[in-house]
Write an enzyme that holds these catalytic residues in place. Structure first.
Site, PDB file in Angstrom:
ATOM      1  N   ASP A 313       0.804  -1.219   0.000  1.00  0.00           N
ATOM      2  CA  ASP A 313       0.000   0.000   0.000  1.00  0.00           C
ATOM      3  C   ASP A 313       0.840   1.273   0.000  1.00  0.00           C
ATOM      4  O   ASP A 313       0.354   2.326  -0.399  1.00  0.00           O
ATOM      5  CB  ASP A 313      -0.960   0.007   1.198  1.00  0.00           C
ATOM      6  CG  ASP A 313      -2.201  -0.845   0.922  1.00  0.00           C
ATOM      7  OD1 ASP A 313      -2.506  -1.079  -0.256  1.00  0.00           O
ATOM      8  OD2 ASP A 313      -2.852  -1.276   1.884  1.00  0.00           O
ATOM      9  N   TYR A 401      -9.501   0.418   3.117  1.00  0.00           N
ATOM     10  CA  TYR A 401      -8.972   0.358   4.480  1.00  0.00           C
ATOM     11  C   TYR A 401      -8.512   1.719   4.957  1.00  0.00           C
ATOM     12  O   TYR A 401      -8.017   2.520   4.178  1.00  0.00           O
ATOM     13  CB  TYR A 401      -7.764  -0.583   4.526  1.00  0.00           C
ATOM     14  CG  TYR A 401      -8.014  -1.811   5.353  1.00  0.00           C
ATOM     15  CD1 TYR A 401      -8.421  -2.993   4.758  1.00  0.00           C
ATOM     16  CD2 TYR A 401      -7.843  -1.788   6.735  1.00  0.00           C
ATOM     17  CE1 TYR A 401      -8.661  -4.122   5.515  1.00  0.00           C
ATOM     18  CE2 TYR A 401      -8.077  -2.922   7.492  1.00  0.00           C
ATOM     19  CZ  TYR A 401      -8.483  -4.087   6.879  1.00  0.00           C
ATOM     20  OH  TYR A 401      -8.719  -5.195   7.633  1.00  0.00           O
TER      21      TYR A 401
HETATM   22 CU    CU Z   1      -7.504  -6.554   7.854  1.00  0.00          CU
END
Ligand code: CU
Ligand code: MN
Length: 666
Positions: A313, A401
């Site tokens: 990420d 996320y």
């Molecule tokens: Cu997770």
């Protein structure tokens, strides 16, 4: 006269705040773009990274604020043009290019936000995709697409292109489209051509329903029906005001001073963290430079639609690029101060993220130290000090996320590194509506009707150039060894004692926590306390100690080979910043922390860098749906024989503070 004076005054005030580690300003980014474009015949550059090329460490360490103009400002730029990756070093002060080299190795730079925005629009005019939507009876207006890095699975380099996968979801009545995947449809985009080069509609699996997936506070008739679990609002009150100062990018609070900067790849960068030791009457260095170096998130579903989901990420998407503007009174408490961040967009022009950091004093209601003494006749002694710390917070929202990343400075000399996971799980649509129907491996947990959240890991790797009380440090394992008593000299049969091992080289400093009882220390072997102990800092885990369980021959693991141990220590090298290498998109694992460590350099009494990985194995559960509550972990660097005694023993308790809980104040 005023006209002539004004620019002078402005430049004076700017230089009085400037520090060689300050992030590139909007005007510097504009200059860098102009310098590059004016020197190039080709104007089609896309800018994937523009960041400060910080001065070499010796120059930085000898720099003093009075030398404001003495260190050149340089920028490191990664730009793409004509399918080639350029590494350009720009002298910002002199507005010139120092070097411009073409990178020919494996891997590609961070994806720009702009190219992802263009790529996700491609399916909406792609006839095979429109046909897939039509045959499923879905409404194209409700379709939202998102980008997924393709990873590397052994493909030869010469056949490789800058590819990106696109998956699509259904929003409609919910904002939570991530839990409504249009499963089975995978789109592959060639980013340099910006066209769809691969399309697969494997199977028709119903899209999970929208009901019960939204996370927004109810509006209209529903408003007020859901309350916050009986919790009443509260604010922090500081009757004497804030206890910290921010001057430019320098933050000073209690005994701490540090430099806070923003980088589009790393997000928060903390430099030159030092602690004023009142007893020694000197400022003592602790951390030269620290930041989150990588976020590796491999999913555990090896099937056709999912196997490639092994995200980096930070190296692929940029933690700073994904930073969210923090919400006052929600992301941060009422007493927070906010700071903006600036980066170069894909076109090289500056982009500002408002409120990228918040800085606040945390009054958590905890105790810093206490003792009640009832043993002295006629005296009732209770001495307590409340715990107050300073937090620097950033939130990175990487698609589904959210990572809340905290740097917490404590009056005890500790630095706590906190990382919390929240946001939306990656789920796959399935025909199953009850766990009893599942008879084959599904690689995840059924969380709701037709919704399986796939097993995955989060590995957050910190780069910490520790300089404990000076540049030359060592890494020490204080091993706890059980001693068996066999000579009858004591009624005891055993005890434990400490055997210290100082790591000579990088190979001695790769640690899997918990493999043996040991305390890990960064020490300065050249400095001792009055009673003769070597000064140091201890590394303490605060949860999140998972290591990768993938096999060494698995491609994602080759790219993140360091993720099988939490702790690595390397010899300082300015170019070794990014745990998974400089170019991470489609990287092949030939440039990362594990490969650098194979040089096995001497790390004893040298300038060293500590790499610490906070890891979570995430087995999803129903409480993670439709949006997971924070799951936190982290670690701490805690003084260990650094001070002569408890550094906050002489602090004053709070006395006679007005109460702000009386109704007359409300
Ligand atoms: Cu997770
Ligand atoms: Mn160091």
């Amino acid at each position: 006269m005023l006209i002539f004076l004004l620019p002078l005054l402005l430049s004076l005030s700017a230089s009085s705040h400037s520090h060689p580690l300050d992030p590139l300003t909007a005007s510097e980014i504009t200059t860098i773009r102009r310098v590059i474009l004016s020197s190039a015949s080709d104007q089609s550059f896309s800018f994937h990274y523009i960041g400060l090329d910080e001065p070499d460490k010796p120059a930085l360490l000898s720099w003093r604020p009075s030398h404001a103009a003495s260190l050149p400002r340089r920028a490191f730029v990664i730009a793409r043009s004509d399918r080639q990756t350029h590494e350009i070093l720009v002298d910002v002060s002199n507005r010139s290019i120092i070097s411009n080299a073409i990178y020919r190795g494996a891997g590609y730079p961070i994806l720009t936000a702009e190219e992802q925005t263009v790529a996700v629009e491609l399916p909406s005019i792609y006839p095979p995709f429109l046909e897939s939507i039509r045959k499923r009876g879905l409404d194209l207006a409700e379709v939202v697409c998102s980008t997924f890095s393709v990873g590397w699975f052994g493909e030869a380099r010469r056949r490789r292109r800058r590819l990106l996968k696109i998956l699509c979801f259904l929003a409609g009545e919910t904002a939570n489209y991530y839990v409504r995947p249009i499963e089975g449809v995978t789109i592959v985009v060639d980013l340099d051509k910006m066209e769809i080069v691969g399309y697969r509609d494997r199977a028709q699996i119903p899209v999970p329903k929208a009901e019960g997936t939204d996370y927004r506070a109810p509006a209209g008739k529903e408003k007020g029906k859901r309350k916050g679990g009986g919790v009443k609002p509260g604010v922090v009150v500081q009757p004497e005001g804030k206890g910290f100062e921010i001057e430019g990018h320098m933050v000073r609070w209690a005994n701490w001073a540090f430099h806070l900067s923003f980088d589009v790849r790393a997000g928060t960068v903390i430099s030159l963290a030092s602690f004023y030791d009142a007893e020694k009457r000197s400022r003592r260095r602790v951390l030269h430079r620290g930041f989150v170096s990588e976020l590796f998130v491999p999913y555990m579903d090896p099937t056709e639609d999912w196997y490639y989901k092994t995200f980096f990420d930070e190296g692929e998407f940029g933690v700073g690029l994904c930073a969210s503007s923090l919400e006052p009174m929600a992301d941060c408490p009422a007493n927070a101060v906010f700071m903006d961040g600036c980066y170069a967009g894909g076109d090289g022009k500056p982009v500002v993220i408002k409120n990228v950091f918040c800085i606040f004093e945390r009054y958590a209601g905890d105790v810093a130290w206490r003792h009640t003494e009832a043993g002295i006749p006629g005296q009732a002694i209770t001495e307590v000090r409340p715990d107050v710390s300073l937090v620097v917070r950033m939130v990175c929202t990487n698609g589904n996320y959210d990572y809340v990343m905290d740097w917490e400075f404590k009056t005890t000399g500790s630095i706590k590194f906190g990382v919390s996971l929240t946001g939306i799980l990656e789920v796959k649509a399935t025909p199953y509506t009850h766990a009893d129907q599942i008879t084959s491996e599904q690689y995840g947990t059924l969380l709701a009707d037709s919704t399986i959240a796939v097993y995955h890991d989060h590995f957050i790797t910190y780069y910490l150039d520790v300089d404990v009380d000076g540049v030359n440090n060592s890494f020490v394992k204080s091993k706890l060894k059980t001693v068996h008593v066999t000579d009858g000299s004591t009624p005891r049969k055993s005890y434990w004692t400490v055997v210290k091992e100082t790591a000579d080289t990088e190979a001695d400093a790769q640690v899997r926590l918990g493999s043996e009882p040991a305390e890990l220390l960064i020490v300065n072997p050249n400095k001792k306390t009055k009673v003769g102990n070597i000064v140091g800092y201890q590394i303490i885990d605060h949860g999140g100690t998972a290591v990768s369980l993938l096999t060494e021959d698995d491609y994602p693991q080759m790219r993140a080979r360091y993720s099988n141990k939490q702790v690595w220590v390397t010899a300082y090298n300015k170019s070794e910043k990014w745990a998974s290498g400089l170019y991470v998109d489609q990287s092949t694992g030939d440039d990362n922390l594990a490969t650098w460590s194979q040089k096995n350099r001497v790390i004893k009494n040298r300038d060293i860098v500590l790499w610490y990985t906070v890891g979570f194995h995430h087995i999803p559960c129903q409480e993670d749906f439709p949006l997971m509550p924070l799951l936190s972990g982290g670690f701490e660097l805690r003084p260990f024989n650094f001070f002569e005694s408890n550094p906050i023993i002489k602090t004053q308790p709070y006395r006679h503070l007005p109460s702000f809980n009386c109704t007359s104040n409300v």
